[in-house]
Design a protein around this motif. Structure first.
Motif, PDB file in Angstrom:
ATOM      1  N   GLN A 109       0.850  -1.120  -0.084  1.00 35.21           N
ATOM      2  CA  GLN A 109       0.008  -0.209  -0.256  1.00 35.21           C
ATOM      3  C   GLN A 109       0.779   1.202   0.057  1.00 35.21           C
ATOM      4  OE1 GLN A 109      -2.494  -0.873   3.409  1.00 35.21           O
ATOM      5  NE2 GLN A 109      -4.174  -1.009   2.255  1.00 35.21           N
ATOM      6  N   PRO A 110       0.574   2.328  -0.676  1.00 35.59           N
ATOM      7  CA  PRO A 110       1.132   3.717  -0.565  1.00 35.59           C
ATOM      8  C   PRO A 110       1.365   4.160   0.901  1.00 35.59           C
ATOM      9  CG  PRO A 110      -0.623   3.962  -2.202  1.00 35.59           C
ATOM     10  CD  PRO A 110      -0.851   2.482  -1.435  1.00 35.59           C
ATOM     11  N   ALA A 111       2.587   4.761   1.054  1.00 37.23           N
ATOM     12  CA  ALA A 111       2.523   5.534   2.346  1.00 37.23           C
ATOM     13  C   ALA A 111       1.624   6.350   2.805  1.00 37.23           C
ATOM     14  CB  ALA A 111       3.876   6.354   2.472  1.00 37.23           C
ATOM     15  N   GLY A 112       0.780   7.063   2.014  1.00 38.09           N
ATOM     16  CA  GLY A 112      -0.374   7.693   2.291  1.00 38.09           C
ATOM     17  C   GLY A 112      -1.539   7.137   2.834  1.00 38.09           C
ATOM     18  N   THR A 113      -1.639   5.858   2.059  1.00 34.96           N
ATOM     19  CA  THR A 113      -2.794   5.125   2.776  1.00 34.96           C
ATOM     20  C   THR A 113      -2.481   4.405   4.100  1.00 34.96           C
ATOM     21  OG1 THR A 113      -3.318   4.429   0.492  1.00 34.96           O
ATOM     22  CG2 THR A 113      -4.203   2.782   2.042  1.00 34.96           C
ATOM     23  N   LEU A 114      -1.285   3.928   4.425  1.00 32.12           N
ATOM     24  CA  LEU A 114      -1.013   3.341   5.661  1.00 32.12           C
ATOM     25  C   LEU A 114      -1.194   4.584   6.595  1.00 32.12           C
ATOM     26  CD1 LEU A 114       2.313   1.673   4.631  1.00 32.12           C
ATOM     27  CD2 LEU A 114       0.122   0.548   5.203  1.00 32.12           C
ATOM     28  N   ARG A 115      -0.830   5.770   6.269  1.00 29.17           N
ATOM     29  CA  ARG A 115      -0.913   6.924   7.387  1.00 29.17           C
ATOM     30  C   ARG A 115      -2.427   7.131   7.587  1.00 29.17           C
ATOM     31  NH1 ARG A 115      -2.554  11.615   5.857  1.00 29.17           N
ATOM     32  NH2 ARG A 115      -1.807  11.365   3.453  1.00 29.17           N
ATOM     33  N   GLN A 116      -3.149   6.943   6.394  1.00 31.56           N
ATOM     34  CA  GLN A 116      -4.723   7.291   6.835  1.00 31.56           C
ATOM     35  C   GLN A 116      -5.313   6.134   7.611  1.00 31.56           C
ATOM     36  OE1 GLN A 116      -5.870   7.592   2.691  1.00 31.56           O
ATOM     37  NE2 GLN A 116      -5.245   9.451   2.135  1.00 31.56           N
ATOM     38  N   ASN A 117      -4.705   4.918   7.376  1.00 29.19           N
ATOM     39  CA  ASN A 117      -5.244   3.650   8.280  1.00 29.19           C
ATOM     40  C   ASN A 117      -4.921   3.923   9.476  1.00 29.19           C
ATOM     41  OD1 ASN A 117      -5.812   2.629   5.785  1.00 29.19           O
ATOM     42  ND2 ASN A 117      -4.070   1.124   5.712  1.00 29.19           N
ATOM     43  N   THR A 161      -5.194   6.981  10.907  1.00 27.82           N
ATOM     44  CA  THR A 161      -5.842   8.276  11.257  1.00 27.82           C
ATOM     45  C   THR A 161      -7.473   8.023  11.306  1.00 27.82           C
ATOM     46  OG1 THR A 161      -4.076   9.250  10.324  1.00 27.82           O
ATOM     47  CG2 THR A 161      -5.918  10.608  10.715  1.00 27.82           C
ATOM     48  N   SER A 162      -7.963   8.340  12.756  1.00 30.42           N
ATOM     49  CA  SER A 162      -9.345   8.494  12.759  1.00 30.42           C
ATOM     50  C   SER A 162      -9.800   9.950  12.816  1.00 30.42           C
ATOM     51  CB  SER A 162     -10.004   7.985  14.068  1.00 30.42           C
ATOM     52  OG  SER A 162      -9.516   6.407  14.140  1.00 30.42           O
ATOM     53  N   PRO A 163     -10.933  10.276  12.106  1.00 28.83           N
ATOM     54  CA  PRO A 163     -11.563  11.451  11.905  1.00 28.83           C
ATOM     55  C   PRO A 163     -11.594  12.077  13.297  1.00 28.83           C
ATOM     56  CG  PRO A 163     -12.550  10.304  10.385  1.00 28.83           C
ATOM     57  CD  PRO A 163     -11.800   9.313  11.135  1.00 28.83           C
ATOM     58  N   GLY A 164     -11.073  13.370  13.605  1.00 28.92           N
ATOM     59  CA  GLY A 164     -11.138  14.028  14.743  1.00 28.92           C
ATOM     60  C   GLY A 164     -10.386  13.315  15.986  1.00 28.92           C
ATOM     61  N   GLY A 165      -9.521  12.275  16.010  1.00 26.32           N
ATOM     62  CA  GLY A 165      -8.898  11.648  16.804  1.00 26.32           C
ATOM     63  C   GLY A 165      -7.519  12.283  17.078  1.00 26.32           C
ATOM     64  N   THR A 166      -6.905  11.445  18.074  1.00 23.89           N
ATOM     65  CA  THR A 166      -5.489  11.916  18.376  1.00 23.89           C
ATOM     66  C   THR A 166      -4.566  12.171  17.210  1.00 23.89           C
ATOM     67  OG1 THR A 166      -4.673   9.757  18.867  1.00 23.89           O
ATOM     68  CG2 THR A 166      -5.959  11.099  20.768  1.00 23.89           C
ATOM     69  N   THR A 167      -4.417  11.161  16.436  1.00 26.02           N
ATOM     70  CA  THR A 167      -3.636  11.094  15.461  1.00 26.02           C
ATOM     71  C   THR A 167      -3.782  12.383  14.301  1.00 26.02           C
ATOM     72  OG1 THR A 167      -3.505   8.834  15.457  1.00 26.02           O
ATOM     73  CG2 THR A 167      -2.561  10.063  13.461  1.00 26.02           C
ATOM     74  N   ALA A 168      -5.117  12.632  14.352  1.00 23.24           N
ATOM     75  CA  ALA A 168      -5.436  13.711  13.321  1.00 23.24           C
ATOM     76  C   ALA A 168      -5.075  14.956  13.902  1.00 23.24           C
ATOM     77  CB  ALA A 168      -6.934  13.623  13.019  1.00 23.24           C
ATOM     78  N   ALA A 169      -5.205  15.332  15.246  1.00 16.11           N
ATOM     79  CA  ALA A 169      -4.612  16.366  15.979  1.00 16.11           C
ATOM     80  C   ALA A 169      -3.121  16.637  15.664  1.00 16.11           C
ATOM     81  CB  ALA A 169      -5.091  16.328  17.170  1.00 16.11           C
ATOM     82  N   ALA A 170      -2.658  15.309  15.757  1.00 19.76           N
ATOM     83  CA  ALA A 170      -1.100  15.658  15.487  1.00 19.76           C
ATOM     84  C   ALA A 170      -0.768  15.946  14.150  1.00 19.76           C
ATOM     85  CB  ALA A 170      -0.457  14.317  16.027  1.00 19.76           C
TER      86      ALA A 170
END
Length: 275
Positions: free
Chosen positions: A226-234, A236-245
């Motif tokens: 999978q592309p790096a961007g897809t792994l990043r999105q996996n 990242t939950s909307p509105g979650g901690t990862t999204a905040a960072a």
């Protein structure tokens, strides 16, 4: 399973510092016969020289002892090229291949210090070569024969992935991305651990968490198609901690901007080393 790395003759490693030493480790692990290897490095620490000699590698022998090597791996510091290459130029025969991993030094600059019509491959590896997980980009000059390219391919691919390119002008950018890139990743670990300490974690725990996170993420990237961007999105939950960072890291002046500046600075310095 027994591995054998055969380059059709002997190999002279000119310079056994971090990168040259890392590549040598990789070659020996894949079965390059120590008796076919010689190392010339007057600055090699005594302990390292003793270790190589114990493995059966000739360390700083006389030029008469060396004969005519099949491959000379140029792993010296770019700043000493003009002083070092003339001393080994007499070793080159008509079938000797020079493989250079010197940052910023062009094929033309190397050729000017070696016998006419010398076959030269300019390559840029990185330090994960020591564990067989490096990535190298390489470009040959017009005198490299198919057999010599095959030998270079075997040496460079023995330490990880290899990309052959036709345009030498791309090498400075390769240097800035993959050649220097491991240092960027290691600094990411340092920065992540420091941030963990600032957030209240004990320093040693923060470092263990940061090391394992980066190492594990790299292995996941290695194994996944999978592309790096897809792994990043996996992650990242909307509105979650990862999204905040990520809002910070991907915002104005964030990681992408810093990385672009860093790579351009490394590329510029590689060009300066060539002049």
């Amino acid at each position: 399973m027994t591995h054998s790395l055969d380059i059709g003759g002997s190999l002279l490693l000119l310079g056994a510092g971090k990168m040259g030493g890392a590549m040598l480790e990789g070659w020996l692990a894949l079965g390059l016969a120590p008796g076919n290897v010689a190392v010339l490095d007057p600055h090699l620490p005594a302990a390292a020289a003793a270790q190589l000699a114990e493995a059966g590698i000739a360390v700083n022998p006389s030029l008469a002892f060396l004969g005519t090597p099949a491959v000379v791996l140029l792993a010296i510091k770019p700043q000493v090229m003009e002083a070092a290459l003339p001393s080994v130029a007499p070793l080159f025969g008509p079938d000797t291949l020079a493989v250079s991993i010197m940052a910023g030094k062009t094929i033309a600059g190397i050729a000017a210090l070696l016998p006419p019509r010398t076959a030269i491959v300019r390559a840029m590896p990185n330090t994960p070569a020591a564990i067989g997980r490096g990535i190298t980009a390489a470009v040959p000059n017009g005198f490299v024969t198919p057999a010599q390219k095959e030998a270079a391919d075997a040496l460079l691919r023995a330490t990880g992935a290899l990309e052959w390119i036709d345009d030498e002008s791309l090498i400075d950018a390769v240097t800035a991305v993959s050649g220097s890139g491991p240092a960027y990743v290691f600094h990411l670990v340092e920065a992540l651990a420091a941030a963990g300490s600032a957030a209240g974690l004990p320093a040693d725990l923060a470092m263990r968490l940061a090391r394992a996170t980066v190492a594990g993420s790299g292995e996941l990237l290695h194994r996944s198609d999978q592309p790096a961007g897809t792994l990043r999105q996996n992650v990242t939950s909307p509105g979650g901690t990862t999204a905040a960072a990520l809002a910070v890291l991907m915002g104005e002046g964030g990681l992408a901007s810093l990385m672009e500046k860093a790579v351009l600075a490394a590329k510029k310095r590689a060009g300066e080393l060539a002049s």
